[in-house]
Design a protein around this motif. Structure first.
Motif, PDB file in Angstrom:
ATOM      1  N   GLU A  47       0.837  -1.214   0.000  1.00 47.11           N
ATOM      2  CA  GLU A  47       0.000   0.000   0.000  1.00 47.11           C
ATOM      3  C   GLU A  47       0.869   1.259   0.000  1.00 47.11           C
ATOM      4  O   GLU A  47       0.522   2.258  -0.630  1.00 47.11           O
ATOM      5  CB  GLU A  47      -0.928   0.007   1.221  1.00 47.11           C
ATOM      6  N   SER A  48       1.986   1.180   0.702  1.00 45.37           N
ATOM      7  CA  SER A  48       2.882   2.334   0.754  1.00 45.37           C
ATOM      8  C   SER A  48       3.588   2.559  -0.590  1.00 45.37           C
ATOM      9  O   SER A  48       3.831   3.693  -1.000  1.00 45.37           O
ATOM     10  CB  SER A  48       3.910   2.085   1.859  1.00 45.37           C
ATOM     11  N   TRP A  49       3.860   1.468  -1.274  1.00 46.94           N
ATOM     12  CA  TRP A  49       4.600   1.533  -2.540  1.00 46.94           C
ATOM     13  C   TRP A  49       3.706   2.006  -3.694  1.00 46.94           C
ATOM     14  O   TRP A  49       4.034   2.986  -4.373  1.00 46.94           O
ATOM     15  CB  TRP A  49       5.182   0.144  -2.834  1.00 46.94           C
ATOM     16  N   VAL A  50       2.572   1.368  -3.884  1.00 49.33           N
ATOM     17  CA  VAL A  50       1.729   1.704  -5.049  1.00 49.33           C
ATOM     18  C   VAL A  50       0.253   1.875  -4.683  1.00 49.33           C
ATOM     19  O   VAL A  50      -0.595   1.955  -5.566  1.00 49.33           O
ATOM     20  CB  VAL A  50       1.848   0.617  -6.156  1.00 49.33           C
ATOM     21  N   GLY A  51      -0.079   1.906  -3.411  1.00 49.53           N
ATOM     22  CA  GLY A  51      -1.482   1.985  -3.007  1.00 49.53           C
ATOM     23  C   GLY A  51      -1.819   3.294  -2.327  1.00 49.53           C
ATOM     24  O   GLY A  51      -1.337   4.363  -2.717  1.00 49.53           O
ATOM     25  N   LEU A  61      -0.579   0.550   8.281  1.00 51.11           N
ATOM     26  CA  LEU A  61      -1.761  -0.188   7.806  1.00 51.11           C
ATOM     27  C   LEU A  61      -2.246  -1.160   8.871  1.00 51.11           C
ATOM     28  O   LEU A  61      -1.455  -1.919   9.436  1.00 51.11           O
ATOM     29  CB  LEU A  61      -1.392  -0.989   6.545  1.00 51.11           C
ATOM     30  N   PHE A  62      -3.553  -1.110   9.137  1.00 58.07           N
ATOM     31  CA  PHE A  62      -4.210  -2.159   9.923  1.00 58.07           C
ATOM     32  C   PHE A  62      -4.897  -3.086   8.915  1.00 58.07           C
ATOM     33  O   PHE A  62      -5.623  -2.604   8.042  1.00 58.07           O
ATOM     34  CB  PHE A  62      -5.319  -1.574  10.820  1.00 58.07           C
ATOM     35  N   THR A  63      -4.688  -4.388   9.029  1.00 56.60           N
ATOM     36  CA  THR A  63      -5.420  -5.323   8.166  1.00 56.60           C
ATOM     37  C   THR A  63      -6.481  -6.023   9.014  1.00 56.60           C
ATOM     38  O   THR A  63      -6.162  -6.705   9.996  1.00 56.60           O
ATOM     39  CB  THR A  63      -4.482  -6.372   7.534  1.00 56.60           C
ATOM     40  N   LEU A  64      -7.729  -5.831   8.616  1.00 55.13           N
ATOM     41  CA  LEU A  64      -8.858  -6.326   9.403  1.00 55.13           C
ATOM     42  C   LEU A  64      -9.413  -7.594   8.765  1.00 55.13           C
ATOM     43  O   LEU A  64     -10.071  -7.542   7.728  1.00 55.13           O
ATOM     44  CB  LEU A  64      -9.964  -5.267   9.453  1.00 55.13           C
ATOM     45  N   GLY A  65      -9.139  -8.726   9.363  1.00 56.70           N
ATOM     46  CA  GLY A  65      -9.656  -9.996   8.857  1.00 56.70           C
ATOM     47  C   GLY A  65     -10.099 -10.845  10.023  1.00 56.70           C
ATOM     48  O   GLY A  65     -10.642 -10.324  10.998  1.00 56.70           O
ATOM     49  N   ALA A 186      -4.054   3.586   7.423  1.00 56.34           N
ATOM     50  CA  ALA A 186      -5.074   3.005   6.540  1.00 56.34           C
ATOM     51  C   ALA A 186      -5.618   1.720   7.141  1.00 56.34           C
ATOM     52  O   ALA A 186      -4.959   1.063   7.949  1.00 56.34           O
ATOM     53  CB  ALA A 186      -4.473   2.732   5.174  1.00 56.34           C
ATOM     54  N   PHE A 187      -6.833   1.386   6.717  1.00 56.50           N
ATOM     55  CA  PHE A 187      -7.468   0.137   7.129  1.00 56.50           C
ATOM     56  C   PHE A 187      -7.754  -0.680   5.882  1.00 56.50           C
ATOM     57  O   PHE A 187      -8.357  -0.190   4.932  1.00 56.50           O
ATOM     58  CB  PHE A 187      -8.761   0.422   7.905  1.00 56.50           C
ATOM     59  N   GLY A 188      -7.286  -1.927   5.883  1.00 55.65           N
ATOM     60  CA  GLY A 188      -7.508  -2.829   4.759  1.00 55.65           C
ATOM     61  C   GLY A 188      -7.965  -4.183   5.263  1.00 55.65           C
ATOM     62  O   GLY A 188      -8.314  -4.337   6.427  1.00 55.65           O
ATOM     63  N   GLY A 189      -7.973  -5.165   4.377  1.00 57.29           N
ATOM     64  CA  GLY A 189      -8.436  -6.497   4.756  1.00 57.29           C
ATOM     65  C   GLY A 189      -9.926  -6.626   4.525  1.00 57.29           C
ATOM     66  O   GLY A 189     -10.614  -5.652   4.196  1.00 57.29           O
ATOM     67  N   GLY A 190     -10.441  -7.833   4.728  1.00 58.13           N
ATOM     68  CA  GLY A 190     -11.834  -8.139   4.395  1.00 58.13           C
ATOM     69  C   GLY A 190     -12.838  -7.194   5.009  1.00 58.13           C
ATOM     70  O   GLY A 190     -13.796  -6.772   4.352  1.00 58.13           O
ATOM     71  N   MET A 191     -12.626  -6.814   6.267  1.00 56.86           N
ATOM     72  CA  MET A 191     -13.651  -6.006   6.922  1.00 56.86           C
ATOM     73  C   MET A 191     -13.666  -4.569   6.426  1.00 56.86           C
ATOM     74  O   MET A 191     -14.711  -3.912   6.453  1.00 56.86           O
ATOM     75  CB  MET A 191     -13.457  -6.048   8.429  1.00 56.86           C
ATOM     76  N   ALA A 192     -12.516  -4.071   5.946  1.00 55.69           N
ATOM     77  CA  ALA A 192     -12.486  -2.702   5.404  1.00 55.69           C
ATOM     78  C   ALA A 192     -13.279  -2.624   4.105  1.00 55.69           C
ATOM     79  O   ALA A 192     -13.658  -1.540   3.658  1.00 55.69           O
ATOM     80  CB  ALA A 192     -11.056  -2.248   5.183  1.00 55.69           C
ATOM     81  N   LEU A 193     -13.559  -3.805   3.506  1.00 53.86           N
ATOM     82  CA  LEU A 193     -14.394  -3.815   2.305  1.00 53.86           C
ATOM     83  C   LEU A 193     -15.821  -3.379   2.653  1.00 53.86           C
ATOM     84  O   LEU A 193     -16.637  -3.138   1.771  1.00 53.86           O
ATOM     85  CB  LEU A 193     -14.409  -5.212   1.665  1.00 53.86           C
ATOM     86  N   ALA A 194     -16.116  -3.318   3.952  1.00 56.20           N
ATOM     87  CA  ALA A 194     -17.417  -2.792   4.368  1.00 56.20           C
ATOM     88  C   ALA A 194     -17.610  -1.384   3.822  1.00 56.20           C
ATOM     89  O   ALA A 194     -18.740  -0.927   3.682  1.00 56.20           O
ATOM     90  CB  ALA A 194     -17.517  -2.788   5.883  1.00 56.20           C
ATOM     91  N   GLY A 195     -16.514  -0.704   3.518  1.00 59.01           N
ATOM     92  CA  GLY A 195     -16.656   0.527   2.756  1.00 59.01           C
ATOM     93  C   GLY A 195     -16.272   1.798   3.467  1.00 59.01           C
ATOM     94  O   GLY A 195     -15.895   1.803   4.643  1.00 59.01           O
ATOM     95  N   ARG A 221      -7.352   6.508   6.066  1.00 61.67           N
ATOM     96  CA  ARG A 221      -7.706   6.140   4.690  1.00 61.67           C
ATOM     97  C   ARG A 221      -8.184   4.691   4.618  1.00 61.67           C
ATOM     98  O   ARG A 221      -7.887   3.895   5.498  1.00 61.67           O
ATOM     99  CB  ARG A 221      -6.481   6.278   3.773  1.00 61.67           C
ATOM    100  N   ARG A 222      -8.840   4.399   3.528  1.00 62.33           N
ATOM    101  CA  ARG A 222      -9.183   3.002   3.231  1.00 62.33           C
ATOM    102  C   ARG A 222      -8.145   2.457   2.276  1.00 62.33           C
ATOM    103  O   ARG A 222      -7.791   3.123   1.290  1.00 62.33           O
ATOM    104  CB  ARG A 222     -10.576   2.921   2.602  1.00 62.33           C
ATOM    105  N   ALA A 223      -7.622   1.276   2.541  1.00 57.93           N
ATOM    106  CA  ALA A 223      -6.637   0.647   1.655  1.00 57.93           C
ATOM    107  C   ALA A 223      -7.278   0.387   0.296  1.00 57.93           C
ATOM    108  O   ALA A 223      -8.492   0.200   0.197  1.00 57.93           O
ATOM    109  CB  ALA A 223      -6.148  -0.648   2.273  1.00 57.93           C
ATOM    110  N   VAL A 224      -6.455   0.385  -0.740  1.00 60.57           N
ATOM    111  CA  VAL A 224      -7.023   0.281  -2.089  1.00 60.57           C
ATOM    112  C   VAL A 224      -6.620  -0.995  -2.839  1.00 60.57           C
ATOM    113  O   VAL A 224      -7.230  -1.342  -3.832  1.00 60.57           O
ATOM    114  CB  VAL A 224      -6.635   1.507  -2.957  1.00 60.57           C
ATOM    115  N   LEU A 225      -5.593  -1.685  -2.350  1.00 61.89           N
ATOM    116  CA  LEU A 225      -5.108  -2.849  -3.113  1.00 61.89           C
ATOM    117  C   LEU A 225      -5.885  -4.129  -2.781  1.00 61.89           C
ATOM    118  O   LEU A 225      -5.642  -5.178  -3.378  1.00 61.89           O
ATOM    119  CB  LEU A 225      -3.614  -3.064  -2.869  1.00 61.89           C
ATOM    120  N   GLU A 226      -6.772  -4.034  -1.801  1.00 64.51           N
ATOM    121  CA  GLU A 226      -7.626  -5.152  -1.394  1.00 64.51           C
ATOM    122  C   GLU A 226      -6.799  -6.424  -1.207  1.00 64.51           C
ATOM    123  O   GLU A 226      -5.752  -6.391  -0.575  1.00 64.51           O
ATOM    124  CB  GLU A 226      -8.769  -5.317  -2.397  1.00 64.51           C
TER     125      GLU A 226
END
Ligand SMILES: [Zn+2]
Length: 244
Positions: A47-51, A61-65, A186-195, A221-226
């Motif tokens: 995410e830091s490189w291209v996201g 980044l927090f990854t929420l799964g 940023a927040f990413g991972g499955g639960m951040a797909l909540a939107g 922010r919301r992570a973008v690379l899913e």
């Protein structure tokens, strides 16, 4: 586990402090320089490189799964810590009394409250309490995604649990601000797909817990690379190795 080529990994006998030379093994086996990285750290690097963290000096980044992972990138490098345990953001303590048990064996960790697994458990507990009703009560099983959808559809119990989850994550974000004061979290991972609405809720709660300046300036922010963040980040770690 017996890996072809002679290296034997014996999990029951592994001690936490024992180093398993996986990187060296793969590097020797394939005769290539090999990068080896924790999945959440790799996702943060991606995410830091291209996201969503591109161009920032400091990014978290927090990854929420099913659990909560984390990664910290400063000046283009993953902060791994002196003992490879930096960025374990899911184990930030948010509660020290009557606290929930975490998968790590300790109590009160953010992961025990705000992972997808914990959100489902909290709804189950709320349903079991007298006087609590919810559309989710009609189902024998449901997922965190179902809970977020029920909240969006106006289910009060689900909405309360989702809002509490955002509040817990805001405590985690504020803690990161007080430790690192990064450009963005940023927040990413499955639960951040909540939107974006869920991310906006976290953002709204942050000022209750953080100093005013980072609360205003550190972007949530919301992570973008899913689902691709980890593999992209791993590729980036490999690329760094080749260009070192
Ligand atoms: Zn924990």
């Amino acid at each position: 586990m017996d890996i072809p080529g002679g290296l034997i990994l014996d999990p029951p006998n592994l001690k936490p402090w024992r180093n398993v030379p996986v990187r060296r093994y793969i590097s020797e086996r394939f005769q290539r320089p090999t990068a080896f990285q924790n999945d959440a750290n790799a996702a943060a690097f991606g995410e830091s490189w291209v996201g969503c963290g591109r161009g920032l000096r400091s990014f978290v980044l927090f990854t929420l799964g099913t659990g909560i992972g984390g990664g910290i990138v400063v000046d283009g490098k993953i902060v791994e810590g002196q003992h490879s345990h930096a960025g374990e953001l899911g184990h930030i303590k948010i509660e020290i009394t009557s606290s929930r048990l975490c998968g790590c064996g300790q109590r009160g960790c953010l992961e025990a409250y705000a992972s997808a697994t914990a959100v489902v458990a909290r709804v189950r507990e709320a349903l079991a309490e007298s006087g609590q009703t919810s559309s989710l009560g009609a189902f024998s099983t449901f997922t965190a995604r179902d809970i977020f959808q029920a909240a969006d559809a106006g289910d009060r119990l689900a909405a309360a649990i989702v809002d509490d989850t955002a509040r817990y994550l805001a405590v985690g974000a504020a803690t990161v601000m007080h430790v690192l004061d990064p450009d963005a979290i940023a927040f990413g991972g499955g639960m951040a797909l909540a939107g974006e609405r869920f991310i906006a809720r976290i953002r709204e709660h942050v000022p209750q817990f953080a100093f005013p300046t980072p609360a205003q300036r550190c972007e949530i922010r919301r992570a973008v690379l899913e689902g691709n963040a980890g593999v992209i980040g791993a590729a980036g770690c490999g690329r760094l190795l080749l260009h070192r």
